[in-house]
Design a protein around this motif. Structure first.
Motif, PDB file in Angstrom:
ATOM      1  N   SER A  72      88.034   3.912   7.437  1.00 48.61           N
ATOM      2  CA  SER A  72      88.356   5.338   7.321  1.00 48.61           C
ATOM      3  C   SER A  72      88.188   6.030   8.664  1.00 48.61           C
ATOM      4  O   SER A  72      89.037   6.824   9.089  1.00 48.61           O
ATOM      5  CB  SER A  72      87.456   5.999   6.262  1.00 48.61           C
ATOM      6  N   ASP A  75      90.939   4.763  11.084  1.00 45.86           N
ATOM      7  CA  ASP A  75      92.270   5.331  10.842  1.00 45.86           C
ATOM      8  C   ASP A  75      92.362   6.765  11.350  1.00 45.86           C
ATOM      9  O   ASP A  75      93.356   7.166  11.966  1.00 45.86           O
ATOM     10  CB  ASP A  75      92.592   5.300   9.337  1.00 45.86           C
ATOM     11  N   TYR A  76      91.279   7.525  11.117  1.00 45.46           N
ATOM     12  CA  TYR A  76      91.319   8.916  11.557  1.00 45.46           C
ATOM     13  C   TYR A  76      91.323   9.001  13.093  1.00 45.46           C
ATOM     14  O   TYR A  76      92.049   9.817  13.671  1.00 45.46           O
ATOM     15  CB  TYR A  76      90.124   9.678  10.992  1.00 45.46           C
ATOM     16  N   LYS A  91      96.605  14.444   8.082  1.00 42.46           N
ATOM     17  CA  LYS A  91      95.392  14.588   8.890  1.00 42.46           C
ATOM     18  C   LYS A  91      94.217  15.001   8.036  1.00 42.46           C
ATOM     19  O   LYS A  91      93.100  14.488   8.187  1.00 42.46           O
ATOM     20  CB  LYS A  91      95.610  15.624  10.014  1.00 42.46           C
ATOM     21  N   ASN A  92      94.436  15.966   7.132  1.00 44.25           N
ATOM     22  CA  ASN A  92      93.343  16.436   6.285  1.00 44.25           C
ATOM     23  C   ASN A  92      92.836  15.327   5.378  1.00 44.25           C
ATOM     24  O   ASN A  92      91.644  15.175   5.131  1.00 44.25           O
ATOM     25  CB  ASN A  92      93.799  17.637   5.436  1.00 44.25           C
ATOM     26  N   LEU A  94      93.008  12.009   5.918  1.00 47.19           N
ATOM     27  CA  LEU A  94      92.238  11.016   6.700  1.00 47.19           C
ATOM     28  C   LEU A  94      90.897  11.592   7.152  1.00 47.19           C
ATOM     29  O   LEU A  94      89.894  10.884   7.228  1.00 47.19           O
ATOM     30  CB  LEU A  94      93.053  10.566   7.910  1.00 47.19           C
ATOM     31  N   PHE A  95      90.903  12.887   7.503  1.00 44.09           N
ATOM     32  CA  PHE A  95      89.644  13.515   7.953  1.00 44.09           C
ATOM     33  C   PHE A  95      88.599  13.506   6.839  1.00 44.09           C
ATOM     34  O   PHE A  95      87.434  13.179   7.049  1.00 44.09           O
ATOM     35  CB  PHE A  95      89.928  14.956   8.415  1.00 44.09           C
ATOM     36  N   ALA A  98      87.277   9.995   6.329  1.00 44.53           N
ATOM     37  CA  ALA A  98      86.382   9.572   7.413  1.00 44.53           C
ATOM     38  C   ALA A  98      85.053  10.316   7.332  1.00 44.53           C
ATOM     39  O   ALA A  98      83.971   9.732   7.530  1.00 44.53           O
ATOM     40  CB  ALA A  98      87.049   9.819   8.764  1.00 44.53           C
TER      41      ALA A  98
END
Length: 851
Positions: A72, A75-76, A91-92, A94-95, A98
């Motif tokens: 995680s 990837d981010y 983006k949100n 993945l964020f 993570a």
């Protein structure tokens, strides 16, 4: 103390010394062994503990590395590192994934105070502390290190200190690793950094102990405590040079990675073992007090001391028995010898034992028998010795004669002379008797030795001594003081004149020469006279004052006598004071220069000036050149003083030239002592180069007496000086030999006519003709003439009519200080372009103080 007591004490002491020595040696050796073993143990413990600490740090590094591999987070970071625009929703998503993963891991890794993820621009993109997200960091050493090396960072930034809400402090280190792209390890996506609480190591570090009092502590490379059993020491400096430099000394190659040593820290003898974690710059130190190690050795020492007390009681009893056994025969021998010493040579010793004492007793009896046999022989020898006593007495008288007489002249020596003078003085204290001491010195005796040889000189001394002795009476004493000096003492004189008449008789009697080795040698004497009690009450003062008077005779022409006067001693003392003043005149700034201008009456302008040395001493006041120049020449200090005034005069004239007066020349007097120096030309050349003065602007003045001392050498020296380009002036012409040889053979540019001719030039026709002749003679040889001491208008007019070139005297100017001459030639309002230089120089010359 009797021999029995001495022996008893000696035996007692000697029996105990080995025991005491062995006890001390055993304690020392055992202590050394224990200390060595403890040092090895401490070093091994420190190495083991440091390896454990290193393993803990490596495990924390492994945890960070594993966290960096979380999918995680990876990837981010991959998305954040891309430059292309991505959808906000992706983006949100993945964020959040993570952040959730990082949060879950932080729960497991509770000893991390904070975990952050940075992009390649050092901006926080993930953090367990949400408030730090999107912050950019510029001065983080951990990030800088990973960016530069692409390697993991473990405590690279050192110990970090953070204040807590309750006012206490906690300490952390940073552990980080770069996050690299999977398919391209050279491409770094960002960095993951965990802030690790050091207290997580304390449970391990606290377990590191040695014995009952030993413990461990940990320092960073700066000597600051990372860990200490007493928490108040953490994050403070150890304040000890040796312990604080362990890591520094290791990196510089002075010590090994691990070791041990004994050292006194905080006034406590302590043993240390250490091991250095070279990756982090930390050092683990094991500490143990030396006293706790050497306790066993002290117990053994106490046992030995108890044994010593017991042995001392046994040896005290044994030594008494041994002393008694050996001293009884000695007492028997002592009594026998005492009886024999009282005259009873038939005394016998009765020791019957078969040991050494018995043998000594038998030998003593044999010796007494021999002594009895030799007694008669000794009596006969006594008579013979009496007959030789007379011979020894004669030899003694001869030795005594040699001690009080001079071997060469057979005259009494100075020791005998002093005894005789003391006898005469002691027999007439407070009386009106007059005694005289004559100090006699032969003039130019060294010349006889140098020309005719020392054998002829000794012969001349003997004949002179015999001649002087023939002039004395039986009541006088003539002695040789040494060298070519004699002392003569006459007592009970009627008056002072009688001493003077006798001295005159001595000098007149030597008008007839001595005949030595077919040579006629004339002798002259210089005599000094000191009278008792007028000139001294002791032999020391009389001889000293007579010696002073003798040197006065030498200084005033030789072949004469002089009666001591108190002014002579004052003059001698003053000369000594002047010598001391001259020795420090330059250093004490008591010497200064005055300049007397020289005026060309034909061109109606000032053409130069003469540099005149002056000395002002706080105690002696103003010293005249007539007073200190002869002293300086005699002592040799004229060389240093002359070099000083040359340099000062050249500097002054160079400054005038720099201000536009390039036609002025400065005249400096030089003495025969300076001119006789082989390197005088080099001195002049160096001064000219040092000051920058053109050689043509320097004139050296020499007197006729200087040239007379060595005409050939002076001619060579002056010619070499002319090669430099300096001018040569013959000073005081007419007062000495006034030889035309100087003018024809010497490279002279100027003739200075002495003041004595100028004084009466208006009233004395003879002086006027001499002055006119000197001027015409100089002009015929193309020399300029300077007239000294011109004070009256009438004198100036006569000199002008006789076509004299230059005058020097009060009519034009008295000698003046440098700043006065400087201000006269260069007014303050005149813009010369060198204002700064001129003002500084004027301040310098005005700084001379006079009382």
């Amino acid at each position: 103390m009797s021999i029995r007591n001495n022996l008893r004490i000696t035996l007692f002491v000697l029996s105990l010394l080995p025991i005491i020595f062995l006890s001390a040696l055993s304690y020392h050796m055992m202590s050394g062994k224990l200390i060595a073993a403890e040092k090895a143990a401490l070093m091994q413990t420190a190495v083991t503990n440091s390896q454990g600490l290193k393993a803990l740090l490596e495990s924390r590094q492994t945890e960070i590395n594993l966290l960096a591999q979380d999918s995680s987070i990876y990837d981010y970071m991959s998305l954040a590192s891309e430059k292309s625009a991505s959808s906000t929703a992706l983006k949100n998503t993945l964020f959040k994934a993570a952040a959730a993963s990082l949060y879950n891991h932080s729960k497991t890794l509770s000893y991390y105070q904070n975990i952050k993820v940075y992009d390649r621009d050092n901006t926080v993109i993930l953090s367990t502390d949400g408030q730090e997200t999107n912050k950019q960091v510029s001065d983080n050493l951990t990030l800088t290190y990973m960016r530069a090396t692409s390697k993991e960072a473990n405590a690279v930034s050192g110990i970090l200190k953070k204040k807590q809400a309750d006012g206490s402090s906690r300490f952390y280190i940073e552990v980080g690793c770069p996050v690299k792209q999977i398919n391209n390890s050279k491409n770094i996506l960002g960095y993951l950094v965990g802030t690790l609480d050091i207290s997580s190591f304390y449970s391990y570090l606290s377990s590191m102990t040695v014995g009952s009092k030993g413990y461990a502590f940990c320092l960073d490379k700066y000597g600051n405590y990372i860990f200490h059993p007493n928490s108040r020491y953490i994050d403070t400096n150890i304040k000890d040079d040796r312990l604080g430099r362990l890591v520094t000394d290791y990196y510089s190659g002075k010590i090994e990675e691990s070791g041990s040593f004994r050292y006194a820290f905080e006034s406590l003898d302590t043993i240390y073992g250490y091991s250095i974690l070279k990756d982090t710059g930390w050092v683990v130190v094991m500490k143990q007090e030396a006293n706790s190690v050497t306790g066993l050795a002290r117990i053994i020492l106490y046992i030995f001391m108890a044994g010593i007390v017991l042995c001392s009681l046994i040896m005290l009893f044994a030594s008494d028995k041994v002393a008694t056994f050996y001293t009884e025969p000695i007492m028997e021998l002592k009594n026998t010898l005492r009886t024999a010493s009282e005259g009873n040579l038939r005394a016998q010793s009765n020791i019957r034992s078969k040991n050494e004492f018995g043998e000594l007793s038998r030998n003593l009896n044999k010796m007494l028998h021999i002594v009895r046999s030799s007694y008669n022989e000794l009596s006969a020898m006594h008579e013979e010795l009496i007959t030789k006593e007379e011979q020894l007495r004669l030899n003694y008288n001869h030795i005594e004669y040699l001690a009080y007489h001079d071997i060469l002249t057979n005259l009494p020596n100075k020791m005998a002379f002093i005894e005789r003078v003391n006898q005469a003085i002691s027999s007439s204290p407070g009386s009106n008797k007059i005694h005289a001491v004559f100090f006699v010195d032969m003039d130019d005796f060294k010349t006889v030795n140098d020309t005719l040889g020392h054998e002829c000189g000794d012969n001349l001394l003997s004949q002179t001594a015999a001649h002087l002795l023939s002039l004395t009476t039986s009541d006088d004493i003539l002695a040789r003081a040494g060298g070519d000096e004699f002392l003569l003492f006459r007592e009970d004189l009627e008056n002072e004149q009688e001493a003077l008449d006798f001295a005159e008789t001595v000098i007149d009697s030597l008008k007839v020469p001595f005949h030595i080795n077919e040579e006629y040698i004339y002798v002259s004497l210089s005599i000094g006279i000191a009278l008792y009690p007028k000139n001294g009450l002791t032999h020391t003062s009389l001889i000293k004052n007579a010696d002073i008077a003798m040197y006065k005779s030498k200084d005033t022409g030789k072949n004469k006598f002089t009666l001591f006067d108190v002014t002579m001693e004052e003059e001698l003392n003053r000369n000594s004071l002047i010598t001391e003043v001259l020795r420090h005149a330059i250093a004490n700034k008591e010497i200064y220069v005055m300049y007397q201008p020289q005026y060309n009456i034909r061109k109606e302008e000032m053409t130069g000036f003469e540099a005149l040395m002056r000395i002002h001493n706080p105690k002696l006041g103003e010293l005249t050149p007539q007073e200190f120049i002869p002293v300086a020449e005699e002592s040799g200090m004229i060389t240093e003083l002359g070099e000083w005034i040359l340099r000062e005069a050249c500097l002054f004239n160079k400054r005038l030239i720099d201000c536009g007066h390039d036609s002025l020349s400065v005249s400096v007097n030089i003495s025969s002592v300076q001119l006789s120096k082989a390197n005088f030309k080099d001195i002049i050349q160096n001064i000219l180069e040092e000051t920058g003065l053109p050689a043509a602007n320097l004139e050296l003045e020499v007197t006729e007496s200087t040239l007379v001392s060595s005409l050939t050498n002076a001619s060579v020296q002056l010619s070499s000086l002319k090669e430099l380009g300096v001018l040569i002036s013959l000073d005081d012409f007419g007062t000495g030999y006034s030889s035309l040889n100087y003018l024809t053979n010497m490279p002279i540019d100027t003739l200075k006519m002495d003041k004595s001719f100028v004084n009466n030039i208006c009233s004395n026709a003879k002086d006027a003709r001499i002055a006119s002749g000197i001027i015409n003679l100089a002009h015929s040889m193309k020399l300029e003439v300077i007239a000294e001491g011109v004070e009256k208008v009438e004198q100036l007019e006569v000199l002008r009519r006789n076509k004299c070139d230059i005058i020097q005297g009060y009519i034009y100017s008295k000698p003046i200080l440098p700043h006065v001459l400087f201000e006269t030639l260069i007014p303050a309002s005149e813009d010369t372009g060198n204002d700064t230089t001129e003002k500084v120089y004027q301040n310098d010359v005005k700084s001379i103080k006079f009382s």
